[in-house]
Design an enzyme around this catalytic site. Structure first.
Site, mmCIF file in Angstrom:
data_model
loop_
_atom_site.group_PDB
_atom_site.id
_atom_site.type_symbol
_atom_site.label_atom_id
_atom_site.label_comp_id
_atom_site.label_asym_id
_atom_site.label_seq_id
_atom_site.Cartn_x
_atom_site.Cartn_y
_atom_site.Cartn_z
ATOM 1 N N SER A 7 0.837 -1.200 0.000
ATOM 2 C CA SER A 7 0.000 0.000 0.000
ATOM 3 C C SER A 7 0.869 1.247 0.000
ATOM 4 O O SER A 7 1.601 1.529 0.949
ATOM 5 C CB SER A 7 -0.914 0.003 1.225
ATOM 6 O OG SER A 7 -1.504 1.277 1.338
ATOM 7 N N HIS A 30 -1.058 -1.204 -4.318
ATOM 8 C CA HIS A 30 -2.354 -0.876 -3.711
ATOM 9 C C HIS A 30 -2.476 0.636 -3.516
ATOM 10 O O HIS A 30 -1.616 1.265 -2.893
ATOM 11 C CB HIS A 30 -2.456 -1.600 -2.370
ATOM 12 C CG HIS A 30 -3.777 -1.488 -1.686
ATOM 13 N ND1 HIS A 30 -4.852 -2.304 -1.974
ATOM 14 C CD2 HIS A 30 -4.199 -0.665 -0.690
ATOM 15 C CE1 HIS A 30 -5.868 -1.993 -1.194
ATOM 16 N NE2 HIS A 30 -5.501 -0.990 -0.395
ATOM 17 N N ASP A 32 -4.785 3.585 -2.030
ATOM 18 C CA ASP A 32 -5.890 3.896 -1.125
ATOM 19 C C ASP A 32 -6.448 5.282 -1.404
ATOM 20 O O ASP A 32 -5.857 6.287 -1.001
ATOM 21 C CB ASP A 32 -5.392 3.850 0.329
ATOM 22 C CG ASP A 32 -5.176 2.427 0.805
ATOM 23 O OD1 ASP A 32 -6.113 1.621 0.684
ATOM 24 O OD2 ASP A 32 -4.072 2.124 1.297
ATOM 25 N N MET A 34 -9.016 8.075 -0.633
ATOM 26 C CA MET A 34 -9.909 8.467 0.470
ATOM 27 C C MET A 34 -10.414 9.884 0.248
ATOM 28 O O MET A 34 -9.645 10.762 -0.156
ATOM 29 C CB MET A 34 -9.155 8.425 1.800
ATOM 30 C CG MET A 34 -8.511 7.082 2.094
ATOM 31 S SD MET A 34 -7.836 7.056 3.759
ATOM 32 C CE MET A 34 -6.926 5.502 3.702
ATOM 33 N N HIS A 63 -8.253 0.856 -4.228
ATOM 34 C CA HIS A 63 -9.201 0.673 -3.124
ATOM 35 C C HIS A 63 -9.909 2.007 -2.902
ATOM 36 O O HIS A 63 -9.301 2.958 -2.415
ATOM 37 C CB HIS A 63 -8.405 0.224 -1.883
ATOM 38 C CG HIS A 63 -9.231 0.045 -0.655
ATOM 39 N ND1 HIS A 63 -8.651 -0.150 0.587
ATOM 40 C CD2 HIS A 63 -10.571 0.002 -0.455
ATOM 41 C CE1 HIS A 63 -9.621 -0.298 1.496
ATOM 42 N NE2 HIS A 63 -10.783 -0.198 0.888
ATOM 43 N N MET A 65 -12.124 4.293 -1.018
ATOM 44 C CA MET A 65 -12.810 4.591 0.246
ATOM 45 C C MET A 65 -13.471 5.943 0.070
ATOM 46 O O MET A 65 -13.067 6.956 0.649
ATOM 47 C CB MET A 65 -11.799 4.582 1.402
ATOM 48 C CG MET A 65 -11.398 3.159 1.788
ATOM 49 S SD MET A 65 -9.815 3.117 2.633
ATOM 50 C CE MET A 65 -8.742 3.159 1.208
ATOM 51 N N MET A 134 -11.556 -5.962 5.270
ATOM 52 C CA MET A 134 -10.799 -4.970 6.044
ATOM 53 C C MET A 134 -10.586 -5.487 7.466
ATOM 54 O O MET A 134 -11.544 -5.837 8.154
ATOM 55 C CB MET A 134 -11.566 -3.639 6.121
ATOM 56 C CG MET A 134 -11.737 -2.901 4.812
ATOM 57 S SD MET A 134 -10.194 -2.520 3.979
ATOM 58 C CE MET A 134 -9.330 -1.544 5.202
ATOM 59 N N PHE A 140 -6.402 4.829 7.763
ATOM 60 C CA PHE A 140 -5.008 5.115 8.105
ATOM 61 C C PHE A 140 -4.136 3.871 8.004
ATOM 62 O O PHE A 140 -4.617 2.754 8.180
ATOM 63 C CB PHE A 140 -4.928 5.669 9.541
ATOM 64 C CG PHE A 140 -5.816 6.852 9.744
ATOM 65 C CD1 PHE A 140 -5.385 8.133 9.415
ATOM 66 C CD2 PHE A 140 -7.118 6.687 10.200
ATOM 67 C CE1 PHE A 140 -6.231 9.227 9.559
ATOM 68 C CE2 PHE A 140 -7.974 7.778 10.352
ATOM 69 C CZ PHE A 140 -7.520 9.052 10.028
ATOM 70 N N GLY A 142 -0.829 1.685 9.466
ATOM 71 C CA GLY A 142 -0.191 1.460 10.760
ATOM 72 C C GLY A 142 -1.139 1.206 11.924
ATOM 73 O O GLY A 142 -0.759 1.386 13.073
ATOM 74 N N ASP A 172 -6.815 -6.528 4.152
ATOM 75 C CA ASP A 172 -6.176 -5.205 4.208
ATOM 76 C C ASP A 172 -6.298 -4.625 5.613
ATOM 77 O O ASP A 172 -7.411 -4.440 6.118
ATOM 78 C CB ASP A 172 -6.897 -4.303 3.187
ATOM 79 C CG ASP A 172 -6.284 -2.921 3.049
ATOM 80 O OD1 ASP A 172 -5.245 -2.652 3.668
ATOM 81 O OD2 ASP A 172 -6.877 -2.112 2.302
ATOM 82 N N GLY A 173 -5.143 -4.306 6.211
ATOM 83 C CA GLY A 173 -5.129 -3.625 7.501
ATOM 84 C C GLY A 173 -4.379 -4.402 8.563
ATOM 85 O O GLY A 173 -4.787 -5.488 8.951
ATOM 86 N N GLY A 194 0.952 -2.173 4.159
ATOM 87 C CA GLY A 194 1.487 -0.818 4.093
ATOM 88 C C GLY A 194 2.742 -0.681 4.923
ATOM 89 O O GLY A 194 3.870 -0.875 4.444
HETATM 90 C C1 DX5 Z 1 -6.488 1.465 5.424
HETATM 91 C C2 DX5 Z 1 -6.003 1.197 4.035
HETATM 92 C C3 DX5 Z 1 -4.905 0.221 3.993
HETATM 93 C C4 DX5 Z 1 -3.658 0.682 4.683
HETATM 94 C C5 DX5 Z 1 -2.941 -0.527 5.150
HETATM 95 O O1 DX5 Z 1 -7.528 2.347 5.375
HETATM 96 O O2 DX5 Z 1 -7.069 0.696 3.240
HETATM 97 O O3 DX5 Z 1 -4.634 -0.221 2.673
HETATM 98 O O4 DX5 Z 1 -2.821 1.439 3.863
HETATM 99 O O5 DX5 Z 1 -1.872 -0.126 5.926
HETATM 100 P P1 DX5 Z 1 -1.221 -1.076 7.015
HETATM 101 O O6 DX5 Z 1 -0.790 -2.340 6.301
HETATM 102 O O7 DX5 Z 1 -0.097 -0.272 7.542
HETATM 103 O O8 DX5 Z 1 -2.304 -1.384 8.042
HETATM 104 ZN ZN ZN Z 2 -6.513 -0.285 1.301
#
Ligand code: DX5
Ligand code: ZN
Length: 215
Positions: A7, A30, A32, A34, A63, A65, A134, A140, A142, A172-173, A194
């Protein structure tokens, strides 16, 4: 073989090309997207996709969001998305949208927030190329892995076997070298990662270790 989708949200944007060079052995990139409305964060959109689409990158795994994704999916497809995941919580006419994505030979995934049960997908599963489970509340990088949400991978894996369906399972997450073996055992095919990749001293090694995991 397990696929890895790093990500870009966790990358260092001041050195994006160098960051991309670190993950060449992964399977997807990936992205993200948002909107500050569907999730409490704002990231990036068309200009980044457009720039990535001009260079040689991994296939783009987008992805969304965002609220009202049907307004924007065509443009993401124009910019070379290979996978598009839309949130079930964000779309009223999901079947229509998935058909539109598939009609352009882009893979149509549906993403589930941690609170959304698997049975919300019951009538749509035969139309999907994949489900994005998810394991954090989206917004976010981390954050901490929610293990209860990961159980949905196991449920979705047994449904696909029972019904003879072939949708892929992405997660994911909070996926890292500690949580990856569990989700792989549950049936995940694509692991989005990520922080565990971009904030590691050796992204290549992390990718390699995940790809070696066996069910
Ligand atoms: C969260 C995102 C993820 C995020 C994953 O809202 O959809 O793709 O970047 O990050 P990590 O792997 O650090 O949880
Ligand atoms: Zn994502």
């Amino acid at each position: 073989m397990i696929k890895v989708s790093p990500s870009i949200l966790a990358a260092n944007f001041l050195n994006l090309q160098q960051e991309l060079d670190k993950i060449k052995t992964a399977d997807y990139l990936h992205i993200d997207v948002m909107d500050g409305h569907f999730v409490p964060n704002i990231t990036f959109g068309f200009p980044l996709l457009e720039a990535l689409n001009r260079v040689d990158t991994l296939p783009l795994d987008v992805h969304l969001m965002i609220s009202d994704p049907s307004r924007y999916v065509d443009r993401f497809m124009d910019f070379g998305a290979r996978i598009i995941a839309v949130h079930i919580e964000a779309e009223t006419h999901l079947h229509r949208l998935l058909e539109r994505i598939k009609s352009r030979n882009v893979e149509a995934f549906v993403a589930l927030n941690p609170h959304t049960p698997v049975n919300a997908l019951e009538s749509i599963l035969p139309f999907l190329d994949g489900v994005l489970v998810m394991t954090v509340n989206p917004g976010f990088t981390g954050q901490k892995f929610i293990s209860l949400a990961a159980e949905k991978i196991r449920q979705l894996d047994s449904i696909r076997r029972e019904k003879g369906l072939s949708y892929q399972l992405a997660v994911d997450g909070g996926i890292n070298l500690n949580t990856a073996p569990t989700v792989v055992e549950y049936g995940a095919d694509i692991l989005v990662m990520g922080a565990a990749i971009f904030r590691s001293d050796s992204p290549k090694e992390v990718i390699e270790k995940v790809k070696e995991l066996k069910r």
